[in-house]
Design an enzyme around this catalytic site. Structure first.
Site, PDB file in Angstrom:
ATOM      1  N   GLU A  60      15.344  35.512  35.477  1.00 38.18           N
ATOM      2  CA  GLU A  60      16.590  35.943  34.942  1.00 38.18           C
ATOM      3  C   GLU A  60      17.284  35.108  33.714  1.00 38.18           C
ATOM      4  O   GLU A  60      17.872  35.864  32.665  1.00 38.18           O
ATOM      5  CB  GLU A  60      17.657  35.468  36.128  1.00 38.18           C
ATOM      6  CG  GLU A  60      17.665  36.597  37.240  1.00 38.18           C
ATOM      7  CD  GLU A  60      16.701  36.653  38.137  1.00 38.18           C
ATOM      8  OE1 GLU A  60      15.896  35.452  38.033  1.00 38.18           O
ATOM      9  OE2 GLU A  60      16.359  37.188  39.086  1.00 38.18           O
ATOM     10  N   HIS A 129      21.685  36.673  48.911  1.00 33.92           N
ATOM     11  CA  HIS A 129      21.865  37.848  48.230  1.00 33.92           C
ATOM     12  C   HIS A 129      23.146  38.444  48.388  1.00 33.92           C
ATOM     13  O   HIS A 129      23.516  39.426  47.975  1.00 33.92           O
ATOM     14  CB  HIS A 129      20.963  39.075  48.840  1.00 33.92           C
ATOM     15  CG  HIS A 129      19.370  38.723  48.652  1.00 33.92           C
ATOM     16  ND1 HIS A 129      18.995  37.678  49.625  1.00 33.92           N
ATOM     17  CD2 HIS A 129      18.377  39.250  48.020  1.00 33.92           C
ATOM     18  CE1 HIS A 129      17.606  37.333  49.021  1.00 33.92           C
ATOM     19  NE2 HIS A 129      17.468  38.167  48.152  1.00 33.92           N
TER      20      HIS A 129
END
Lengths: 326, 387, 82
Positions: A60, A129
């Site tokens: 990321e 998540h």
């Protein structure tokens, strides 16, 4: 007018942007061959090719930084981060670079990057998540933070974000992708500056955004059956927030309930309620109430997961308390 | 010495929002002492003569006669006022200034005469009240936890200064107080019947021996018994305040007086338990006369620690009272009626009165109320003990 | 003191008890309790006033009958020494 899903609305925007502006490209984990974790970019690789629909490594920080760099040199990158939790790995790039460079360069450079990420709970994806970090990003000067709750905004805000010269972070609630809504023809342009009154009412203002909007509208319907007229504000843009609309509504109803999926402590709802107390105190008839996430990492089991986030009955209860009937 | 004291429009009842300064009874430069009458104020309950409790010299009359102002408005300034405000009027000093007693007008806080409503006022309600110039004392709240919210704030009164008692205003004042009572106070009701025959015979003998001005009505026996029974059961005498009972040391007995034309006031006979029958009769006589002329005093309107209501000789035989908040009980006396009564196994015609008590169940229980009523009944059947 | 003067004085005393009424409007033959809405306290005050003004004391046994203006004035006329 046609009915589309939220996912289709996002894809519609991606396709329009790629078609109309050669500087636009999409990158992120599984956005190409897989079609996106939430299938937003399904079919776009075939349509626009590997240069513009780019699968990235599980890094990321690396690909968000690459997106920022591309923006600095004139591209219009759309970075998709699979979930809000993973965006924490890119936090340095977003907070220390994207948000700061216009200011640190004295306005010489801008960072027109768009960063999309899924947010929120409800899909049984467990604690790594499912969190809601809108409040964290909305805390950071130099970023624009938006939370589209409708298909019109899902499409329109992405396009508006691409036109914005500064970094825009878009939170797409994972529970919304399958939701359907009417898309006018032609689809309307939207702004990145105003809140929207989603339902008018006179007795209490329910302030929310994103994934909590529908539950809040459901609460307003339930409240109407009990004789309480609730106004619902869909904030849409979390930074900079449209305080005028919020405070004007509270000045009419004299009561406010803030609904946000993020944790209550130190969270987004805290800021909204503090602003109302600061700037709307003399208009209040009741303490500002908050319906927010329970202070736990989002649980995996469905019943516990649902119990940890705002639900319609809780919103109804908070509103009744605010009007003195709780 | 040398401090400036601000004399403000007092709150003369839980339901008073504003008052009209009808008349100044003092002039600039005049020295006033504690308890001096300084002004006549027109309220929903008629004209009230207002006393001052801080001595000093009148330096300025701020508000002209005829002004309609909210409670708390500065009416006059005194110079040379004593630095410490006197808490309350008191005849016998020590025993008469208990903490539970709501002081009529201790400076400098404007609204202290009556314990505040149990609810709170929202910011919006306060804003509206300030804008409209209305006082929120006594307003019934409908918001969270009974708080006063914007919608509860009354509209500003634009009514011109009215002479004499305004029947509609008084009706509204009674309505507000009674509404609050029935909303907040869980009443319990008790009653007992007392054979007054020997007592009335005693009273007749007593009255026959003295000239008319010294004679005493049966109603005065009721007041005396109600006041003195408090010594035995003090819990009925006081206020429900901040979620607890505050028993009052002093017994200031409110007397419900209905006015011709449909009003109701309940001024207090101060220290009713310390007065003998003659003293009580004189006090009642004076109160009734002044109540009907609309000339009651501020302290009389706010002091009552327990109220009595009596049907007199033309009413019905049974009355169930409604407590005047924040008091915790009201004692009712029906009309004295002739009833067949069993005396020593024989049925005889007797003069019987029904004595009732409505009690605040938050403050005490039926057992306590029962003990009190028994004490009242016992005193009524032993009139010598009241003399 | 004439009977007329006496009646005028009693009217004054009654209006003192019930300030809502006009002295001239009191009907001499209607029951004062209904007419003026007065009670035992008022009657006691009236008795006290009559005692103070005329030095007379209406006996308990006769009071029940003295409920009109005319009856009171008649009684005073008979008992007050001129």
């Amino acid at each position: 007018m046609s009915e589309v899903t939220y996912r289709e609305a996002v894809r519609m925007a991606l396709r329009e942007a790629m078609t109309n502006d050669p500087r636009v490209f999409l990158m992120g984990e599984d956005v190409g061959r897989y079609g996106g974790s939430y299938a937003c970019s399904m079919g776009l690789l075939e349509e626009f090719g590997e240069d513009r629909i780019r699968d990235t490594p599980l890094s990321e920080s690396g690909f968000t930084g690459a997106g920022i760099g591309a923006a600095l040199v004139g591209m219009r990158p759309i970075v998709e981060i699979m979930t809000v939790n993973f965006s924490l790995l890119a936090l340095d790039q977003i907070v220390n670079n994207a948000a700061t460079l216009r200011h640190m360069s004295g306005g010489q450079v801008s960072v027109p990057v768009v960063i999309r990420m899924s947010t929120g709970a409800g899909k049984q994806l467990a604690a790594q998540h499912s969190h809601s970090w809108e409040g964290f990003y909305a805390h950071v000067p130099g970023l624009k933070v938006v939370s589209p709750a409708t298909v019109v905004d899902a499409r329109g805000m992405l396009l508006a974000a691409l036109e914005d010269p500064d970094p825009v972070v878009i939170f797409e609630h994972s529970g919304l992708y399958n939701s359907k809504g009417e898309m006018p023809d032609p689809p309307p342009k939207v702004d990145l500056s105003t809140a929207r009154i989603a339902r008018e009412g006179t007795d209490v203002t329910l302030i929310t955004h994103g994934g909590c909007l529908q539950r809040t509208l459901d609460a307003a319907t339930a409240l109407a059956e009990r004789g309480v007229s609730a106004e619902v504000i869909d904030l849409r843009v979390l930074r900079p927030l449209d305080w005028d609309t919020v405070l004007a509504s509270v000045a009419r109803t004299h009561r406010a309930v803030v609904v946000d999926e993020g944790w209550k402590s130190w969270g987004f709802s805290a800021e909204v309620s503090a602003r109302i107390a600061e700037d709307g105190f003399w208009t209040l008839d009741a303490p500002v109430r908050r319906v927010a996430g329970v202070e736990v990492p989002i649980p995996y089991p469905q019943h516990l997961e649902q119990a940890s986030i705002p639900r319609t009955p809780q919103i109804v209860e908070a509103a009744l308390q605010a009007v003195g009937r709780g | 010495m040398g401090d400036v004291f601000e004399f403000v429009m007092p709150s003369l009842g839980a339901d008073m929002e504003r008052g009209v300064l009808v008349e100044w009874l003092v002039t600039v430069g005049q020295h006033v002492d504690r308890g001096d009458l300084v002004a006549v104020v027109e309220t929903d309950k008629g004209a009230i003569e207002v006393e001052i409790w801080t001595p000093g010299t009148v330096a300025e009359l701020v508000v002209p006669e005829g002004s309609d102002v909210p409670v708390g408005t500065v009416l006059a300034r005194l110079s040379g006022a004593s630095a410490t405000a006197d808490p309350a009027p008191s005849a016998p000093p020590a025993a008469d200034a208990p903490p539970a007693e709501p002081s009529p007008e201790p400076a400098p806080t404007p609204v202290v005469a009556v314990p505040p409503h149990s609810g709170r006022a929202s910011p919006w309600a306060r804003h509206l009240a300030a804008e409209r110039g209305v006082d929120l004392t006594g307003v019934v709240g409908t918001g969270p936890g009974g708080a006063i919210v914007g919608a509860d704030v009354p509209q500003a009164r634009t009514k011109p200064v009215a002479a004499g008692t305004d029947a509609d205003a008084m009706r509204r004042a009674v309505a507000r107080a009674m509404e609050r009572s029935k909303r907040e106070i869980p009443h319990y009701y008790l009653g007992t019947e007392v054979d007054l025959t020997p007592t009335l015979a005693w009273l007749e003998r007593r009255n026959a021996a003295v000239p008319p001005p010294q004679r005493v009505l049966p109603a005065v026996l009721f007041l005396a018994a109600a006041a003195r029974a408090v010594r035995e059961v003090p819990q009925v005498n006081g206020f429900w305040k901040d979620g607890r009972l505050e028993v009052s040391e002093a017994v200031h007995l409110g007397v419900a007086i209905s006015l011709r034309g449909g009003g109701l006031v309940a001024p207090a006979v101060r220290d009713a338990d310390r007065l003998d029958l003659g003293g009580l009769m004189a006090a009642l006589d004076d109160l009734v006369r002044r109540a009907r002329r609309g000339r009651l005093r501020g302290s009389e309107m706010t002091d009552a620690t327990l109220t009595t209501t009596s049907m007199g000789d033309r009413g019905v035989s049974d009355i169930q009272g409604v407590i005047y908040p924040p008091q915790v009980a009201i004692v009712g006396f029906g009309r004295v009626v002739e009833r067949p009564w069993i005396v020593d196994g024989a049925i005889l015609p007797r003069s019987v009165v029904r004595v009732t008590l409505a009690g605040d169940h938050r403050a005490h229980d039926g057992h306590t109320g029962g003990l009190y009523l028994s004490a009242v009944a016992n005193l009524l059947t032993n009139p010598e003990s009241l003399a | 003191m004439t009977r007329t003067e006496m009646e005028a004085r009693v009217r004054e005393l009654l209006v003192d008890l019930a300030p809502e009424f006009e002295a001239d409007a009191i009907d001499p033959d209607e029951d004062l309790r209904q007419q003026l809405d007065i009670d035992s306290m008022d009657l006691h005050q009236l008795a006290t006033s009559l005692f103070e003004v005329y030095g007379v004391d209406i006996p308990e046994s006769e009071r029940a009958d003295l409920v009109t203006l005319r009856a009171i004035v008649d009684w005073l006329d008979a008992h007050v020494s001129r």
